[in-house]
Structure formats: C-alpha cells, structure tokens
Design a protein around this motif. Structure first.
Motif, PDB file in Angstrom:
ATOM      1  N   HIS A  98      46.940  31.933  36.930  1.00 36.63           N
ATOM      2  CA  HIS A  98      46.191  32.874  36.915  1.00 36.63           C
ATOM      3  C   HIS A  98      45.273  33.119  37.964  1.00 36.63           C
ATOM      4  N   PRO A  99      45.478  33.505  39.346  1.00 30.61           N
ATOM      5  CA  PRO A  99      44.498  33.522  40.197  1.00 30.61           C
ATOM      6  C   PRO A  99      43.091  34.472  40.099  1.00 30.61           C
ATOM      7  N   ALA A 100      42.207  34.296  40.525  1.00 30.84           N
ATOM      8  CA  ALA A 100      40.885  34.779  40.513  1.00 30.84           C
ATOM      9  C   ALA A 100      41.033  36.135  41.579  1.00 30.84           C
ATOM     10  N   PRO A 101      40.197  36.956  41.514  1.00 33.27           N
ATOM     11  CA  PRO A 101      40.155  38.019  42.410  1.00 33.27           C
ATOM     12  C   PRO A 101      39.952  37.470  43.883  1.00 33.27           C
ATOM     13  N   ASN A 102      40.311  38.046  45.079  1.00 28.46           N
ATOM     14  CA  ASN A 102      39.891  37.601  46.342  1.00 28.46           C
ATOM     15  C   ASN A 102      38.669  37.938  46.586  1.00 28.46           C
ATOM     16  N   ASP A 103      37.740  38.797  45.953  1.00 29.48           N
ATOM     17  CA  ASP A 103      36.620  38.976  46.294  1.00 29.48           C
ATOM     18  C   ASP A 103      35.792  39.330  45.172  1.00 29.48           C
ATOM     19  N   PRO A 104      35.517  38.270  44.211  1.00 29.60           N
ATOM     20  CA  PRO A 104      34.633  38.390  42.906  1.00 29.60           C
ATOM     21  C   PRO A 104      33.399  39.249  42.954  1.00 29.60           C
ATOM     22  N   VAL A 105      32.724  39.360  44.169  1.00 28.73           N
ATOM     23  CA  VAL A 105      31.456  39.805  44.089  1.00 28.73           C
ATOM     24  C   VAL A 105      31.770  41.575  44.178  1.00 28.73           C
ATOM     25  N   THR A 106      32.819  41.942  45.113  1.00 30.18           N
ATOM     26  CA  THR A 106      33.119  43.471  44.905  1.00 30.18           C
ATOM     27  C   THR A 106      33.640  43.833  43.398  1.00 30.18           C
ATOM     28  N   SER A 107      34.561  42.913  42.932  1.00 26.57           N
ATOM     29  CA  SER A 107      35.189  43.245  41.430  1.00 26.57           C
ATOM     30  C   SER A 107      33.727  43.457  40.510  1.00 26.57           C
ATOM     31  N   ALA A 108      32.882  42.329  40.530  1.00 31.85           N
ATOM     32  CA  ALA A 108      31.794  42.536  39.658  1.00 31.85           C
ATOM     33  C   ALA A 108      30.859  43.843  40.052  1.00 31.85           C
TER      34      ALA A 108
END
Length: 478
Positions: free
Chosen positions: A246-256
């Motif tokens: 279950h990979p994390a988003p490529n860009d967690p900052v943009t997602s948040a």
C-alpha cells in the motif's frame, strides 16, 4: 430459630477463616503482614532503571506471566551463557553471524562472537537513529504544524513542523498517529479569518523546515511502489503512511495541502492555491509568513513517535524524525549526511563507533555497516535511566510472539521460552538478517542481545536468531 443460629455460626466461621488467610498473607486485608511491593522503576535521569515488562496473560502467551525483575545477586555468568548457547551456535544459519549477549542491568559482556565485525544491520539501524534523535529532542517535545498570515491579510501559509502523522479529520488526544487533526487546524484558521472579515484566501506552503531529497539513491527502485518506504517530507497524513503493498502518495505534502484547502472550502472559505501543477514539494512564490499565527496543532511527543516507528518498523517515519533532528542540530539533511550525523550523535553518548557507517537512518541501504557491540551499547544506554526518549522508544520494540514484526515468530517448541517476554527490533534485507533487543531470563534478569547474520536464507536466519534468544531466556545462566 435453629436456622438463624446455624446461619450465624456459618458466618462466624467464614469471618474467622478469612481473617486467618489474611494474617497469613494468602488473602488481602487489614491483617496482611507482608510488605507492599516496591514502586515501579522510573525514568529519573542518572538513575539506572529497568524496563516496564508487560505481563501477558496465559490466554495470549506461551507461558505464565513474568515475576519481578531480579536484583544484582541474580546476575548471570559468562560461563552460564556459553553453556546455554552451546547447541544453538552450531546451527548452520549462524555459521556467519555476529552474536553478543550482555547483562542489561550492569552492562557486563556475557558472550561475544564477532561483536566488532562490521555488518549490514538492516532495520536494527533504527535503534541507532532512536538514540541520535533522543539526543536532540526533549523528553516531551512535540512537533507543531501551523498556519500563519502571509505578506497580506488574504494570504495564509501552511508551515509544516515535521509531523507526518496528522489525522485528516479531528485529532485524537490518545493516539500517536493522528494526535493532531487537520480539521482542528482548519477550525482555528476559519475562526481567525472570520473574526477579520475574510472569506477568500490564497493558500501557500512554507517548505523551509528540514528540506531534503524524498528518496535515497541507495534504496531499491521498487521500495516506494511496494510500500516499503514513502517520500521523506515534513508533512503528511496518518492515513497515507506507507504500508506493505500500500504505497504512500508520491507527494504527501501536496496531498495534505489539498486536504486542508478542501476543509477550508467546506467551512465557507474560498481558497486559491499556489501549488505547482506538477505536484512538486518545492514551490515558488510562497509569501513570507508573518508572526501572526492563525492556527496551530501539536503531534504526539517525539519519543512516542519513535516507539511507533520501532513497533511498525516504519522506515519513512524514522527518516523523517532523524532528518529534522539533524536539521535542528545544524547538520545537512541529505540521506548520507543524516546517516553520518546519527553515527556522530551515538558516539557522543560514549559508544565506540569506529568503522561504523550509515547511508540512511532507517536501515534500507545495503551500504550501512554496524557492529553487534554497538547495538548492545545502545540497548544498555536505553535502560540506564539517563536517556528517557530512547527509553520510551525501546518500549516500542515488538514483543516476541505478540506484536509488530515479532507477532508471527517464537511459536515453535524450541523458541517458545522467549515468547511474551522478549522485545526486539528486527532487520531483514536479502542475505542480511538481524535481531537486537532485550529479554528477561528464568532468574528474572534483564539481558540485552544482538545478532547479525550474513548469507543465510531469511526464514532459516530468523528461526536461528529466535532460538538464540530463547536459549538465553530459558537458562538463568548463573
């Protein structure tokens, strides 16, 4: 009348009988003469203390609950440990292994075979990272995520502070992952904006805290895709942590940032975001935030996050905490830089780090080299009462046969002696397996150990390391 007399007589017999049991210390009561048990150990700096050992119930463990930890008089001997390990050492999987056992209460070395050899530590590297991070952060220090006013009243700036475990909704004060809530932050910001008569804003991000690359060049190309590790950033949601398959988003900052903008919109604030359409975490045109704080939420203490990282063997969380600790200490924040910083911090704790080299903080790099002696040094330090952040982190190590990466181990007849009473950090890379932690032996004595195995297949190496721990758990070794 006869019934009343009989009832009174029976009651008297029960009272007298219970009083006798009370006085003999077989039942609790006012007449009990046995002294109360000593208070549990504390984390008072400078005072050697013992770990809090969970008392598993018979229904969830392989043995009855543990008794009290032993005093100095029950110290094991080196000869006793050698006898206990005699047969285990002949296992083929341990033919190329560095193995060390020490008394966790005095620090005395009880067994050392190849303890100074430099080997690939895999995820036991996280023990060194925990020690380094604990050298920088205060025991109860938390990470703040803030929103500040930008260069104009209609500009707001999200300022990450290193918390990658933010709940997308309301925070949970009893949680580690999800202690701070993005919805709580949005509520504060909306109130501040409404009080100023503002209903339309431009949302930007301040990326200045602990910047650095998101992936290490020494990691496997498919590690992110497989969920082994996520992008290393200073902001992220608790629901988007990398997990196996279950990979994390490529860009967690943009997602948040997008999630935060949506929360503001839902609360009646119109948002125009300056996020780069390509999703890059480094953004241009970010207005300088003012000193006016519109909202702020705090994470769980760093030491609790470290404990979670050890329990889950969370590579991303370990790298995030280590990077910002290095940043706060004035170090560069590349993966090699942080690895070298971890080694320096551990050395400052009084350990021998000669020849030790780290290319990351989580142990995913095959270029890392650590000794079994150093791992046990850190474990002894963690239990001596002077390093409360490291101490709490060690309490997060998985429990044999019960939790985390040890949940499915120590289930055989030859390893069950350690089930429920050994804690350890596991390490697994192809051709390199490790185990380092603590166990209470049959005399109630705390022992620490480390095993670094090269060349053996993973299943055989794990089974042999489990037998190694079970042997010292069962021996008493005096």
């Amino acid at each position: 009348m006869r019934r009343l007399t009989a009832a009174l007589t029976a009651s008297a017999v029960l009272v007298v009988g219970y009083a006798g049991l009370d006085a003999a210390d077989f039942a609790p009561g006012l007449l009990t003469t046995r002294p109360l048990p000593p208070p549990p150990p504390t984390e008072t700096p400078g005072t050697r203390t013992l770990p809090v050992v969970p008392q598993p119930s018979p229904s969830t463990s392989f043995r009855m609950p543990l008794g009290s930890l032993a005093a100095e008089g029950a110290a094991p001997s080196a000869a006793g440990v050698r006898r206990a390990l005699a047969q285990v050492l002949d296992l083929p999987a341990l033919s190329d292994a560095a193995l060390v056992v020490r008394d966790g209460q005095s620090g005395e070395v009880l067994f050392d075979r190849g303890g100074t050899e430099r080997r690939i530590p895999a995820s036991t590297t996280k023990l060194l990272a925990a020690a380094a991070v604990g050298h920088v952060f205060a025991p109860d220090e938390t990470l703040k995520t803030q929103v500040r006013q930008g260069s104009t009243s209609n500009e707001i700036v999200l300022v990450p502070g290193g918390d990658t475990l933010i709940a997308p909704g309301a925070g949970d004060r009893d949680a580690v992952a999800g202690r701070a809530g993005l919805a709580d932050l949005a509520n504060q910001v909306v109130k501040a904006l409404e009080d100023s008569g503002i209903d339309e804003v431009t949302l930007s991000l301040d990326p200045s805290y602990a910047p650095g690359p998101t992936r290490a060049p020494t990691w496997g190309a498919d590690f992110h895709r497989l969920g082994i590790v996520g992008a290393v950033t200073m902001l992220g949601l608790s629901t988007e942590r990398a997990r196996e398959n279950h990979p994390a988003p490529n860009d967690p900052v943009t997602s948040a940032l997008d999630a935060f903008a949506a929360l503001l919109e839902k609360r009646g604030i119109s948002v125009a975001s300056r996020v780069d359409p390509a999703g890059a975490t480094t953004r241009t045109g970010t207005p300088a935030p003012s000193q006016r704080v519109l909202g702020s939420v705090e994470s769980a203490p760093v030491r609790d996050q470290l404990a979670l990282a050890l329990t889950d063997s969370d590579n991303t969380l370990t790298e995030v905490l280590a990077r910002q600790a290095a940043f706060r200490d004035g170090s560069a924040t590349g993966f090699d830089d942080v690895g070298a910083w971890v080694v320096r911090q551990v050395a400052e704790l009084g350990t021998d780090t000669q020849g030790v080299a780290l290319s990351d903080a989580s142990g995913l790099s095959r270029e890392n080299r650590v000794t079994a002696d150093l791992l046990t040094d850190v474990l002894v330090l963690g239990y001596d009462g002077r390093h409360p952040v490291l101490r709490t982190a060690l309490e997060g190590m998985p429990i044999a046969g019960l939790t985390g990466t040890l949940g499915d181990r120590f289930a055989t007849d030859s390893t069950a002696d350690a089930a429920g009473r050994a804690r350890a950090k596991t390490g697994t890379l192809t051709g390199a397996n490790s185990l380092a932690g603590s166990v209470v032996d049959d005399d109630g004595r705390l022992l620490v150990y480390a095993g670094l195995v090269a060349g053996a297949p993973t299943l055989e190496a794990r089974a042999a390391l489990d037998r190694f721990v079970a042997a010292i758990a069962a021996c008493g070794c005096r």
